[in-house]
Design a protein around this motif. Structure first.
Motif, PDB file in Angstrom:
ATOM      1  N   MET A 137       0.855  -1.190   0.000  1.00  8.97           N
ATOM      2  CA  MET A 137       0.000   0.000   0.000  1.00  8.97           C
ATOM      3  C   MET A 137       0.886   1.234   0.000  1.00  8.97           C
ATOM      4  N   GLU A 138       0.386   2.296  -0.599  1.00  7.24           N
ATOM      5  CA  GLU A 138       1.108   3.565  -0.648  1.00  7.24           C
ATOM      6  C   GLU A 138       0.877   4.352   0.642  1.00  7.24           C
ATOM      7  N   GLN A 139       1.748   5.331   0.850  1.00  3.30           N
ATOM      8  CA  GLN A 139       1.602   6.253   1.966  1.00  3.30           C
ATOM      9  C   GLN A 139       0.248   6.948   1.836  1.00  3.30           C
ATOM     10  N   PRO A 140      -0.618   6.882   2.852  1.00  3.41           N
ATOM     11  CA  PRO A 140      -1.944   7.487   2.730  1.00  3.41           C
ATOM     12  C   PRO A 140      -1.897   9.010   2.860  1.00  3.41           C
ATOM     13  N   ASP A 141      -2.818   9.671   2.150  1.00  2.00           N
ATOM     14  CA  ASP A 141      -2.975  11.124   2.277  1.00  2.00           C
ATOM     15  C   ASP A 141      -3.774  11.468   3.528  1.00  2.00           C
ATOM     16  N   SER A 142      -4.628  10.547   3.941  1.00  5.84           N
ATOM     17  CA  SER A 142      -5.414  10.709   5.164  1.00  5.84           C
ATOM     18  C   SER A 142      -5.590   9.310   5.757  1.00  5.84           C
ATOM     19  N   PHE A 143      -6.377   9.197   6.806  1.00  5.55           N
ATOM     20  CA  PHE A 143      -6.595   7.891   7.427  1.00  5.55           C
ATOM     21  C   PHE A 143      -7.271   6.937   6.446  1.00  5.55           C
ATOM     22  N   VAL A 144      -6.770   5.700   6.382  1.00  4.37           N
ATOM     23  CA  VAL A 144      -7.363   4.657   5.546  1.00  4.37           C
ATOM     24  C   VAL A 144      -7.624   3.449   6.438  1.00  4.37           C
ATOM     25  N   GLU A 145      -8.876   2.987   6.483  1.00  5.29           N
ATOM     26  CA  GLU A 145      -9.197   1.811   7.283  1.00  5.29           C
ATOM     27  C   GLU A 145      -8.652   0.566   6.587  1.00  5.29           C
ATOM     28  N   VAL A 146      -7.939  -0.272   7.363  1.00  8.12           N
ATOM     29  CA  VAL A 146      -7.298  -1.457   6.795  1.00  8.12           C
ATOM     30  C   VAL A 146      -7.566  -2.698   7.635  1.00  8.12           C
ATOM     31  N   GLU A 147      -7.321  -3.847   7.013  1.00  7.84           N
ATOM     32  CA  GLU A 147      -7.327  -5.142   7.685  1.00  7.84           C
ATOM     33  C   GLU A 147      -6.054  -5.872   7.301  1.00  7.84           C
ATOM     34  N   PHE A 148      -5.618  -6.785   8.165  1.00  9.38           N
ATOM     35  CA  PHE A 148      -4.413  -7.579   7.923  1.00  9.38           C
ATOM     36  C   PHE A 148      -4.775  -9.044   7.836  1.00  9.38           C
ATOM     37  N   ASP A 149      -4.009  -9.799   7.044  1.00  4.34           N
ATOM     38  CA  ASP A 149      -4.118 -11.255   7.007  1.00  4.34           C
ATOM     39  C   ASP A 149      -3.043 -11.842   7.908  1.00  4.34           C
ATOM     40  N   ASP A 150      -3.404 -12.865   8.660  1.00  2.00           N
ATOM     41  CA  ASP A 150      -2.463 -13.597   9.511  1.00  2.00           C
ATOM     42  C   ASP A 150      -1.710 -12.680  10.475  1.00  2.00           C
ATOM     43  N   LEU A 151      -2.409 -11.716  11.055  1.00  2.00           N
ATOM     44  CA  LEU A 151      -1.795 -10.773  11.990  1.00  2.00           C
ATOM     45  C   LEU A 151      -1.416 -11.476  13.291  1.00  2.00           C
ATOM     46  N   GLU A 152      -0.161 -11.299  13.703  1.00  2.00           N
ATOM     47  CA  GLU A 152       0.340 -11.816  14.978  1.00  2.00           C
ATOM     48  C   GLU A 152       0.939 -10.657  15.760  1.00  2.00           C
ATOM     49  N   VAL A 153       0.458 -10.462  16.977  1.00  2.00           N
ATOM     50  CA  VAL A 153       0.965  -9.407  17.853  1.00  2.00           C
ATOM     51  C   VAL A 153       1.511 -10.059  19.114  1.00  2.00           C
ATOM     52  N   ARG A 154       2.727  -9.688  19.482  1.00  2.00           N
ATOM     53  CA  ARG A 154       3.380 -10.236  20.672  1.00  2.00           C
ATOM     54  C   ARG A 154       3.924  -9.087  21.517  1.00  2.00           C
ATOM     55  N   ALA A 155       4.041  -9.348  22.802  1.00  2.00           N
ATOM     56  CA  ALA A 155       4.607  -8.379  23.744  1.00  2.00           C
ATOM     57  C   ALA A 155       6.043  -8.776  24.066  1.00  2.00           C
ATOM     58  N   TYR A 156       6.864  -7.778  24.385  1.00  2.00           N
ATOM     59  CA  TYR A 156       8.223  -8.030  24.861  1.00  2.00           C
ATOM     60  C   TYR A 156       8.610  -6.906  25.811  1.00  2.00           C
ATOM     61  N   GLU A 157       9.608  -7.171  26.637  1.00  2.00           N
ATOM     62  CA  GLU A 157      10.074  -6.173  27.598  1.00  2.00           C
ATOM     63  C   GLU A 157      11.416  -5.625  27.160  1.00  2.00           C
ATOM     64  N   SER A 158      11.557  -4.314  27.237  1.00  2.00           N
ATOM     65  CA  SER A 158      12.814  -3.652  26.908  1.00  2.00           C
ATOM     66  C   SER A 158      12.987  -2.467  27.850  1.00  2.00           C
TER      67      SER A 158
END
Length: 101
Positions: free
Chosen positions: A64-85
């Motif tokens: 996807m290109e850099q948006p000019d304004s907010f663009v609503e999106v969805e992801f396929d196979d999204l994985e979110v993990r937490a880590y400590e730093s």
């Protein structure tokens, strides 16, 4: 089990996710950044979390290109993990595809 082993539920991120920025992701060799782009980071604002930002990495060509304004999106196979730093909990995310809703 460590904090990195915990997978965050995508449902907890809420909707909509608004794309605000597209940033190249570079390869690293021996802890040094190279000039080779290996993918892109798609920065989204999470409306359900007071517009907190989440950067989602997708390896490969720019989808996807850099948006000019907010663009609503969805992801396929999204994985979110937490880590400590440095005593703080942070999040890392990856997916296989992004598309406008």
């Amino acid at each position: 089990m460590t904090l990195r082993d915990v997978l965050i539920s995508n449902a907890s991120l809420g909707t909509p996710m608004l794309l605000v920025e597209v940033i190249p992701a570079y390869e690293y060799q021996d802890k040094q950044r190279t000039d080779k782009i290996s993918g892109y980071r798609y920065v989204v604002c999470l409306v359900a979390h007071h517009l907190e930002k989440l950067s989602v990495r997708i390896d490969g060509p720019q989808l996807m290109e850099q948006p000019d304004s907010f663009v609503e999106v969805e992801f396929d196979d999204l994985e979110v993990r937490a880590y400590e730093s440095q005593g703080k909990v942070n999040f890392t995310a990856k997916a296989t595809n992004i598309r406008a809703v």
